[in-house]
Design an enzyme around this catalytic site. Structure first.
Site: not given
Length: 517
Positions: A247-248, A252, A269, A303
């Protein structure tokens, strides 16, 4: 069911996948239900309600964890090649339902049907990879300094692996983690994005079929649904030694701090702000294909999407014109219609983020080269369709330093040699994917050297998007440092143990220490 859904067989796909029920949400199999608030899943394709799920309560979560921890006791004792056979069967089930699952991914998330099929193919590929890996979970043997001793290391399952995935790859990223975790002897608890919950239900149903057919505990694969508060159940849970979160960067950092606070492990990630460097020796045709797909594929919601095009001043005008001309050919619309290149953004919040980015780049002194805008009217009723936009900008613009999860491409000019372009590329907080377009061997090698790209992925003469499962996927800096999928990424799902065996009648100590009794 809407006309779009009917025309493109979504109703049939939902029946095949068993997600036409409206009250599932927490599941250790296909028939468990949860008791929390209702989550409604609307398609960004046409704005229609697809289905509803119930979010997971704390009580539901405890039931899931009980099932998972009990299943682990059985699953970990099965030899790894036998676990590989179960994963092989899961891969075959995905082959059977590839079309149906690909359609659901496209309709619930908004990516093109071809990309939906590609995402399911990634699931199949990682299953194939994992099956081979099930016979290769190797350790090392080392020479001992003590006579008559043998040293070696081995890997053991961790236990319960928690997976938090994002909406943009609603099924593939889960499978990257799950296929490897299963091979390693772990069981999984998955919280998919609340924006794509039905994809999670579909995958859980497919897995449950396989486990039931093999008389295995359904708790090997578990599903929970809800917002970040449900994710916190996992991040705070000491029974889960590893949290894999996608995610963002903001999300994270929260996960990393929470998990580290209990000395757990996290696989992160996170965001990407990916660039393609275009040198004077670049193949312009290849550059355009790589840049355009990278920038508009999945409506810029990967991403690994291309955010920045760093072009040498000597070819800047040529490349700029070629990319602008290519954008004129883009067709925006229903992603299930394979004549279209670009589908919708995930929701109206994403649309607002897109419009703010275009406003911001102009405020900072940039120039819009290809106008953006929100589309309306017939075929765009969801209000989630936008025009892919291009802006000329400077590398130090705040908006350029920021990851905008939408189809906005920034053109940046560099002069001098390739080192200047690499400096521009690296001068952002994120470090996921990068690429250089050049036929100059020295430039390519310089880009890949120790002082070249600082990203986890560095490509030559291909774009930033479209990684294969054979290589470890992940990035550095604000991208989180995690690695998933191929190579030796399997090791994070296991605990390492060093063993020393003494097969003599003496007990010598290491380092020559004397301790006589």
């Amino acid at each position: 069911m809407s006309k779009v859904a009917s025309d493109f067989g979504i109703d049939n796909a939902l029946q095949i996948l068993g997600v036409n029920a409206i009250n599932k949400g927490t599941s250790t199999g296909a028939n468990n239900f949860s008791n929390g608030k209702t989550i409604e899943s609307y398609s960004p394709v046409d704005g229609q309600l697809i289905g509803k799920v119930k979010s997971t309560t704390k009580e539901d979560y405890e039931s899931v964890m009980k099932a998972a921890t009990n299943a682990f006791k059985t699953w970990r004792l099965m030899p790894a090649p036998q676990r590989g056979e179960i994963v092989r069967q899961f891969g075959d089930k995905l082959r059977e339902k590839k079309e149906a699952l690909g359609k659901l991914v496209s309709y619930e998330m908004g990516k093109s049907y071809q990309e939906g099929l590609g995402e399911v193919q990634e699931m199949i590929d990682i299953c194939d990879f994992a099956v081979g890996l099930s016979r290769q979970l190797h350790g090392l043997t080392m020479h001992s300094e003590r006579p008559g001793h043998r040293m070696y290391e081995q890997y053991h399952p961790l236990g319960v692996v928690g997976i938090i995935s994002a909406f943009n790859f609603p099924v593939a990223v889960w499978s990257w983690n799950t296929a490897l975790a299963w091979i390693c002897g772990d069981v999984c608890v998955w919280k998919p994005s609340e924006k794509t919950p039905l994809c999670g239900i579909a995958c859980q149903n497919i897995a449950a079929e396989v486990f039931a057919a093999n008389n295995l505990p359904e708790g090997i694969s578990c599903l929970i649904n809800g917002d970040y508060k449900v994710g916190e159940f996992m991040t705070k849970d000491t029974r889960i030694p590893l949290i894999s979160a996608t995610g963002s960067t903001r999300m994270g950092k929260i996960v990393a701090q929470e998990v580290a606070g209990r000395l757990g492990k996290s696989l992160l990630e996170l965001g990407g702000n990916n660039a393609i460097i275009v040198t004077p020796d670049a193949d312009i045709k290849m550059t355009v294909i790589g840049a355009v797909f990278g920038a508009v594929g999945t409506a810029g919601q990967r991403c690994t999407s291309t955010r920045r095009l760093i072009i040498h001043e000597s070819v800047y005008d040529t490349v700029k014109q070629a990319v602008v001309d290519a954008y004129k050919q883009l067709r925006i619309g229903n992603p299930l219609d394979e004549n279209n290149h670009v589908g919708p953004l995930i929701d109206t919040d994403a649309v607002q983020m897109y419009t703010q980015a275009l406003k911001k780049v102009v405020e900072e002194g940039g120039t819009i080269v290809v106008e953006g805008g929100v589309l309306s009217g017939e075929g765009y009723e969801s209000n989630c369709y936008v025009k892919p936009a291009i802006a000329e900008a400077k590398p130090d613009f705040k908006i350029v330093q920021h990851e905008t999860f939408a189809p906005v491409l920034y053109l940046l000019k560099y002069s001098g040699d390739v080192e200047n372009a690499i400096d521009i590329q690296n001068n952002v907080a994120q470090g996921l994917s990068s690429a250089i377009m050049t036929n100059n061997l020295r430039e390519a090698e310089r880009f890949l050297s120790h002082s070249g790209s600082d990203c986890g992925i560095a490509n030559v003469n291909i774009g930033t998007s479209g990684a294969e499962i054979g290589g470890a996927f992940g990035g550095e800096k604000d991208t989180g440092g995690g690695r998933e999928s191929g190579s030796d990424a399997w090791k994070i799902y296991m605990r390492r143990q060093t063993n020393t065996i003494n097969y003599t009648t003496e007990l010598p100590l290491a380092q020559g220490i004397k301790f006589d009794l």
